[in-house]
Design a protein around this motif. Structure first.
Motif, short mmCIF file in Angstrom:
data_model
loop_
_atom_site.label_atom_id
_atom_site.label_comp_id
_atom_site.label_asym_id
_atom_site.label_seq_id
_atom_site.Cartn_x
_atom_site.Cartn_y
_atom_site.Cartn_z
N UNK A 23 0.83 -1.21 0.00
CA UNK A 23 0.00 0.00 0.00
C UNK A 23 0.86 1.26 0.00
N UNK A 24 1.89 1.28 0.82
CA UNK A 24 2.75 2.46 0.88
C UNK A 24 3.56 2.63 -0.41
N UNK A 118 1.91 1.27 15.51
CA UNK A 118 2.08 -0.04 16.14
C UNK A 118 0.81 -0.85 15.96
N UNK A 119 0.97 -2.14 15.80
CA UNK A 119 -0.19 -3.01 15.59
C UNK A 119 -0.45 -3.82 16.86
N UNK A 120 -1.58 -3.53 17.49
CA UNK A 120 -1.99 -4.28 18.67
C UNK A 120 -3.09 -5.24 18.24
N UNK A 121 -4.20 -5.28 18.95
CA UNK A 121 -5.29 -6.20 18.63
C UNK A 121 -6.48 -5.87 19.51
N UNK A 122 -7.67 -6.23 19.05
CA UNK A 122 -8.84 -6.14 19.92
C UNK A 122 -8.65 -7.00 21.16
N UNK A 123 -7.84 -8.04 21.04
CA UNK A 123 -7.55 -8.90 22.21
C UNK A 123 -6.90 -8.10 23.33
N UNK A 124 -6.17 -7.05 22.97
CA UNK A 124 -5.52 -6.21 23.97
C UNK A 124 -6.50 -5.33 24.71
N UNK A 197 -7.59 -4.00 3.97
CA UNK A 197 -8.43 -3.05 4.71
C UNK A 197 -7.65 -2.42 5.86
N UNK A 198 -6.85 -3.23 6.50
CA UNK A 198 -6.02 -2.71 7.60
C UNK A 198 -4.90 -1.82 7.07
N UNK A 199 -4.32 -2.22 5.94
CA UNK A 199 -3.24 -1.43 5.33
C UNK A 199 -3.71 -0.03 4.97
N UNK A 200 -4.97 0.10 4.60
CA UNK A 200 -5.52 1.42 4.26
C UNK A 200 -5.51 2.34 5.48
N UNK A 201 -5.88 1.80 6.64
CA UNK A 201 -5.86 2.59 7.87
C UNK A 201 -4.43 2.96 8.25
N UNK A 202 -3.52 2.00 8.11
CA UNK A 202 -2.12 2.27 8.45
C UNK A 202 -1.55 3.35 7.54
N UNK A 203 -1.87 3.27 6.24
CA UNK A 203 -1.36 4.27 5.30
C UNK A 203 -1.84 5.67 5.66
N UNK A 204 -3.08 5.77 6.09
CA UNK A 204 -3.62 7.06 6.52
C UNK A 204 -2.88 7.58 7.75
N UNK A 214 -2.34 11.60 18.32
CA UNK A 214 -1.17 10.84 18.72
C UNK A 214 -1.48 10.13 20.02
N UNK A 215 -0.85 9.00 20.23
CA UNK A 215 -1.13 8.20 21.41
C UNK A 215 -2.53 7.63 21.41
N UNK A 216 -3.13 7.50 20.22
CA UNK A 216 -4.53 7.08 20.11
C UNK A 216 -4.62 5.64 19.62
N UNK A 217 -5.76 5.02 19.94
CA UNK A 217 -6.04 3.64 19.52
C UNK A 217 -7.13 3.69 18.45
N UNK A 218 -6.84 3.13 17.29
CA UNK A 218 -7.80 3.07 16.20
C UNK A 218 -8.27 1.63 16.01
#
Length: 227
Positions: A23-24, A118-124, A197-204, A214-218
């Motif tokens: 994507x990048x 950074x990539x976390x998870x809903x599990x977190x 779909x995830x790559x699109x969010x990361x690219x943004x 910053x310091x936010x969870x998406x």
């Protein structure tokens, strides 16, 4: 994004990392993949702090850091999780993220612009049954990113974290079928997500389009997220 920007992606050979790299690159970003798998631009174990720092010294300045390297860890009730399995999950998911942020963030700060995703998870956030090590490690990645975002808040460097629900990746292909079925059943859209779909969010999040977050969870969870 400008064509002069460079991104380093851990775990960039497969799954979310590869989708993000593709994507990048489609926007003209120069991408460096760092992975333990042959075929990466840099074959480095993120758990090895000295090797990560050496890679940072070799690569030089980067503009975007995406931490995608991760493992699921043991699939078992907490009392059956082997200590070495617990430790290994934290070494990759938490220590690996710490090592790369520690190595690359100072250079971004010095230049006054940077994006860390950074990539976390809903599990977190929710905690998945029989995945205590993974859930706890991803909660740590969320907290690490919140702290880092505050520390870099006036530097021009933004650090954010995403929390995907289950995504169709090689990592999740190794998840126990009953665990995979449970976490998929929690998604109101009734399907798992796709890497693109995830790559699109990361690219943004890696772009100039984001400037006051910053310091936010998406969350990217097909409606699973409740907070």
């Amino acid at each position: 994004m400008t064509t002069s920007r460079t991104a380093l992606i851990t775990g960039g050979v497969s799954g979310l990392g590869k989708a993000t790299a593709d994507r990048l690159q489609s926007e003209g970003v120069s991408v460096i993949t760092l992975d333990i798998t042959e075929g990466a631009d840099l074959v480095v174990d993120v758990t090895d702090a000295a090797a990560v720092q050496a890679a940072a010294d070799q690569v030089g300045p980067i503009d975007i850091l995406v931490n995608s390297a991760g493992i699921v860890g043991p699939n078992a009730p907490l009392w059956e999780v082997p200590p070495d399995g617990w430790r290994r999950t934290f070494e990759v998911n938490v220590h690996g993220t710490f090592n790369t942020c520690r190595a690359f963030a100072p250079g971004m700060r010095d230049r006054g612009w940077g994006r860390i995703v950074n990539i976390a998870s809903m599990a977190g956030k929710d905690g998945n049954p029989n995945m205590a090590a993974y859930s706890a490690s991803k909660a740590a990645v969320i907290a690490l990113t919140k702290s880092l975002g505050k520390e870099l808040a006036t530097s021009g460097v933004l650090a954010n974290v995403i929390a995907p629900a289950v995504i169709e990746t090689p990592m999740n292909a190794a998840t126990a079928p009953e665990a995979l079925a449970h976490i998929t059943s929690l998604i109101p859209m009734r399907r798992i997500g796709h890497p693109e779909e995830v790559a699109e969010l990361i690219a943004w999040l890696a772009s100039d389009k984001v400037s006051f977050s910053t310091g936010a969870v998406y969350d990217i969870s097909g409606g699973r997220a409740t907070y």
